[in-house]
Design a protein around this motif. Structure first.
Motif, PDB file in Angstrom:
ATOM      1  N   ILE A  41     -89.696  -8.668  76.982  1.00 19.58           N
ATOM      2  CA  ILE A  41     -88.363  -8.678  76.368  1.00 19.58           C
ATOM      3  C   ILE A  41     -88.470  -8.423  74.864  1.00 19.58           C
ATOM      4  CG2 ILE A  41     -86.388 -10.165  75.810  1.00 19.58           C
ATOM      5  CD1 ILE A  41     -86.878 -11.459  78.624  1.00 19.58           C
TER       6      ILE A  41
ATOM      7  N   ASP B 205     -88.994  -4.816  74.328  1.00 17.62           N
ATOM      8  CA  ASP B 205     -87.739  -4.091  74.547  1.00 17.62           C
ATOM      9  C   ASP B 205     -86.802  -4.235  73.351  1.00 17.62           C
ATOM     10  OD1 ASP B 205     -88.603  -3.339  77.035  1.00 17.62           O
ATOM     11  OD2 ASP B 205     -87.382  -4.772  78.144  1.00 17.62           O
TER      12      ASP B 205
ATOM     13  N   MET C 181     -82.297  -2.166  75.688  1.00 19.53           N
ATOM     14  CA  MET C 181     -82.943  -2.883  76.782  1.00 19.53           C
ATOM     15  C   MET C 181     -81.965  -3.042  77.941  1.00 19.53           C
ATOM     16  SD  MET C 181     -84.680  -6.707  76.953  1.00 19.53           S
ATOM     17  CE  MET C 181     -83.202  -7.637  76.565  1.00 19.53           C
TER      18      MET C 181
ATOM     19  N   ARG D 246     -82.863  -4.979  81.349  1.00 21.33           N
ATOM     20  CA  ARG D 246     -83.944  -5.634  82.079  1.00 21.33           C
ATOM     21  C   ARG D 246     -83.382  -6.692  83.020  1.00 21.33           C
ATOM     22  NH1 ARG D 246     -89.363  -5.976  82.127  1.00 21.33           N
ATOM     23  NH2 ARG D 246     -89.485  -4.467  80.421  1.00 21.33           N
TER      24      ARG D 246
ATOM     25  N   LEU E  38     -84.304 -10.017  85.079  1.00 23.58           N
ATOM     26  CA  LEU E  38     -85.245 -11.142  85.136  1.00 23.58           C
ATOM     27  C   LEU E  38     -84.910 -11.947  86.378  1.00 23.58           C
ATOM     28  CD1 LEU E  38     -87.472 -12.930  83.855  1.00 23.58           C
ATOM     29  CD2 LEU E  38     -85.637 -14.150  82.651  1.00 23.58           C
TER      30      LEU E  38
ATOM     31  N   ALA F  93     -85.712 -15.307  74.056  1.00 20.88           N
ATOM     32  CA  ALA F  93     -85.163 -14.018  73.621  1.00 20.88           C
ATOM     33  C   ALA F  93     -84.092 -14.224  72.554  1.00 20.88           C
ATOM     34  CB  ALA F  93     -84.575 -13.279  74.825  1.00 20.88           C
TER      35      ALA F  93
ATOM     36  N   ASP G  11     -78.465  -4.973  73.576  1.00 20.37           N
ATOM     37  CA  ASP G  11     -79.490  -5.080  74.616  1.00 20.37           C
ATOM     38  C   ASP G  11     -78.988  -5.997  75.728  1.00 20.37           C
ATOM     39  OD1 ASP G  11     -81.655  -3.474  73.538  1.00 20.37           O
ATOM     40  OD2 ASP G  11     -81.832  -4.991  71.982  1.00 20.37           O
TER      41      ASP G  11
ATOM     42  N   LEU H   8     -79.951  -8.356  79.195  1.00 19.49           N
ATOM     43  CA  LEU H   8     -80.877  -9.060  80.077  1.00 19.49           C
ATOM     44  C   LEU H   8     -80.066  -9.664  81.214  1.00 19.49           C
ATOM     45  CD1 LEU H   8     -83.756 -10.188  80.666  1.00 19.49           C
ATOM     46  CD2 LEU H   8     -83.100 -12.213  79.337  1.00 19.49           C
TER      47      LEU H   8
END
Length: 697
Positions: free
Chosen positions: A281, A284, A291, A293, A295, A310, A419, A421
């Motif tokens: 992370i 990224d 990003m 991503r 998880l 993060a 970004d 996540l």
């Protein structure tokens, strides 16, 4: 604009012969669209088939099998007027006799349909009654001309009240006549390798199979149609990724001082999986591309801590993080977990849900807008227009499958080059990861933090309910805390499943004020109060629905009882089981089921008893139930496939992803002349998100 060639498929269903205005409503229920179209009927896939090739004699016909018999009609026996007895038709062949049974049918009509002395062919299921073969309400009664038109393999379709099987089959046959020849969109080498037919032929062979293999999702024609859907979906994901990359990102690099304080404040060391995820992370975040991503981790694997690490990196760079959870309970649970750690590390964290009103809400919004809040945790309330960030850098979406893609993107638009996540506490099979999150990189947390206990899992029939109640009483007397899960909030006239409110009343009459109740229909404040009383030990037995499925953390709880466990999927049962075993004491999960169990339910409970690996359970769930149920009910974030069945077509996902990535890489806007077939496919499969991306340029 939709290609002209597709216009016949998007015509209303009433354009087909035999479908008038009165049938619009039942067809609408069947096809899930208020004003159904020809296309919807063509993609109404069979649920099974009947093999009409078996043509035994009466004596050879095995009970409980579907057969086609050539018989001579010998005699009719009508029931007396007012009697509930059936009409009996006696038939025979050279090998023996049989009775054909009809209930509540006009004798005159039956005598016309089965004329004495004539030969007829009967299609239906053979049974035994008083030692004699009989066929009740044959599917077909045919003369020689009708037999010549009988398909060797006949598809069976899901139906609703008001629609007969024959009418649906005739309507599908008429719809097939409307399918035009369309340009081929599948890469030629892949088409040749698989030996698949063209789109029009594949559709015809799925609805008119030549053999039993073609009648199933495993057959080549159905596989080709599934690939079409998967290919269109993967093109959408590839376009989304290409658009994100084209838009560029912002590099976010921290100096590590908040992260170091956060690590020092943790009561445990990060697992190897957590360290790898945090490193990925951070890389990224530091890159100049956005990003995206995923998880995913097993129950209790520590995803929230990874998200907090993060957020620490983002705060070190002077920017902000938003964490969006699907429910108020989960949002506040995240806040309770994060707040003490954040305070120790000097991170400013606030919470924003639908409950924050007036001055409290205004205060949170003001702190966000002026950048005095590093991280905000909330629900859908975060995407409202008046939520403004000074510099939003990172969006964390928890349990993505409970949101639509549009909600996730709406929150991301509140910052510049944000970004993303995405977290899920429900381990997802690789096939579904590629299908749902194919536009993302992926990290997995498979290890549990040190000290997590194995959970003793047992399956118990519901007729031993009194024993389970007594055992729960002994556990409460020893100081334990327990969950009792019911599938419904209230009992209904149409269901005999356990209901939380009724179970609460019963258990409260036995254990008194030790019993609490929480379910989804309660207000946010009432749910929080019930959870707080349970967490503090004021109540020791919490009766609940699946509202506590994910994220709820009460380490003192050591007993989990799940009523009608046979009605839940493996992933959901695993999540519920994961609410216990979170402390240092042995825990038990009791799966109460109603006997007798079907084969699928039996296999599900057996696998759950022998394994606590969420990733293995997710793969088994996909195999046993199909992708539509792996994450519970189909949620707004699911692709909503009509032909693809990932339990059969998982092998096509990788091929579809590779073909889509290659095509979009060669032409990110699909603007080349040869992209025309792909535009046709995207319209046909109704991947509107892809069309919007192309329109936006």
């Amino acid at each position: 604009m939709r290609p002209d060639a597709l216009l016949p498929l998007f015509a209303p269903l009433t354009s087909l012969p035999g479908i008038g205005p009165k049938l619009v409503r039942p067809y609408g229920r069947l096809l899930g669209r208020e004003m159904p179209r020809v296309l919807d009927l063509l993609f109404h896939m069979p649920s099974g088939f009947v093999d009409r090739r078996a043509r035994p004699t009466i004596a050879e016909a095995l009970p409980e099998t579907d057969v086609t018999l050539e018989v001579r009609v010998d005699a009719h026996q009508s029931p007396p007027p007012g009697s509930r007895a059936p009409h009996r038709t006696y038939v025979s062949d050279a090998s023996g006799d049989m009775v054909v049974v009809h209930f509540k049918m006009d004798p005159t009509r039956l005598e016309h349909m089965l004329p004495v002395g004539q030969t007829r062919w009967l299609c239906g299921r053979i049974s035994l009654y008083d030692g004699m073969r009989q066929m009740t309400h044959p599917d077909r009664v045919l003369d020689a001309a009708g037999l010549a038109k009988l398909p060797a393999v006949e598809q069976v379709y899901p139906l609703v009240e008001g629609l007969a099987a024959g009418h649906v089959r005739r309507a599908i046959e008429a719809a097939l006549q409307r399918v035009p020849e369309l340009p081929e969109w599948i890469p030629a080498d892949l088409l040749a390798e698989r030996g698949w037919p063209g789109f029009r032929e594949a559709l015809a062979r799925v609805h008119r199979p030549a053999n039993p293999h073609e009648a199933t999702p495993a057959g080549g024609p159905w596989r080709r149609l599934a690939f079409d859907e998967l290919f269109a979906h993967q093109i959408t994901l590839a376009l989304l990724r290409a658009q994100e990359e084209k838009a560029g990102g912002r590099s976010t690099v921290g100096d590590g001082h908040i992260s170091a304080q956060l690590l020092a404040a943790l009561p445990f060391r990060l697992t190897g999986g957590q360290e790898q995820a945090v490193a990925a992370i951070r890389a990224d975040l530091a890159a100049d591309t956005r990003m995206l991503r995923l998880l995913q981790g097993d129950v209790g694997s520590g995803k929230t801590v990874v998200a907090l690490m993060a957020a620490a990196t983002v705060a070190e760079a002077g920017r902000q993080t938003a964490l969006m959870a699907p429910t108020e309970i989960l949002a506040r649970q995240h806040h309770e977990t994060i707040a003490p750690l954040a305070e120790a590390a000097g991170l400013s964290v606030s919470v924003l849900t639908g409950r924050e009103k007036g001055r409290a809400r205004t205060a949170v919004l003001t702190e966000l807008q002026h950048g005095r809040t590093d991280m905000v945790i909330g629900t859908h309330a975060l995407i409202q227009d008046d939520v403004i960030f000074r510099d939003l850098a990172l969006v964390v979406v928890d349990e993505q499958h409970r949101f639509g893609v549009e909600q996730r993107l709406t929150l991301a638009r509140k910052g510049e080059a944000v970004d993303m996540l995405v977290m899920t506490a429900t381990p997802i099979p690789r096939t579904l990861v590629l299908t749902l999150f194919g536009d993302m990189d992926s990290s997995e947390l498979r290890e549990k933090p040190p000290g997590r206990q194995a959970i003793d899992t047992r399956a118990i029939p519901l007729d031993r309910l009194d024993e389970v109640v007594a055992a729960a009483g002994r556990a409460l007397s020893s100081g334990a805390r327990a969950y009792w899960i019911c599938p419904l909030v209230e009992e209904t006239d149409t269901s005999d499943l356990a209901a939380a409110t009724e179970r609460f009343e019963v258990l409260k009459s036995i254990f008194g004020d030790k019993v609490g109740l929480v379910h989804g229909r309660m207000s946010g404040a009432a749910k929080d109060e019930a959870m707080a009383r349970f967490a503090s030990g004021e109540t020791r037995l919490l009766v609940a629905t699946t509202v506590i499925e994910v994220g709820v953390n009460v380490p003192e709880a050591t007993v989990m009882v799940i009523e009608h466990a046979e009605r839940f999927g493996l992933a959901q049962l695993h999540q519920l089981r994961g609410r216990v075993g979170r402390g240092d004491k042995p825990s038990v999960c009791l799966l109460l089921y109603r006997a007798p169990l079907g084969e699928t339910a039996k296999a599900r409970l057996a696998i759950l008893r022998e394994s606590q690996d969420g990733f293995r359970l997710a793969e088994e769930d996909l195999r046993l139930r199909g992708e539509g149920d792996v994450l519970g009910t189909r949620q707004s974030g699911m692709p909503g496939f009509r032909t693809a069945r990932l339990e059969f077509h998982s092998g096509e996902v990788e091929a579809a992803r590779a073909a889509a990535a290659q095509r979009v890489k060669a032409d990110p806007d699909l603007a080349a002349p040869e992209a025309g077939p792909l535009h046709t496919l995207l319209h046909l499969v109704e991947r509107d998100g892809a069309m919007r991306l192309l329109s936006a340029g």
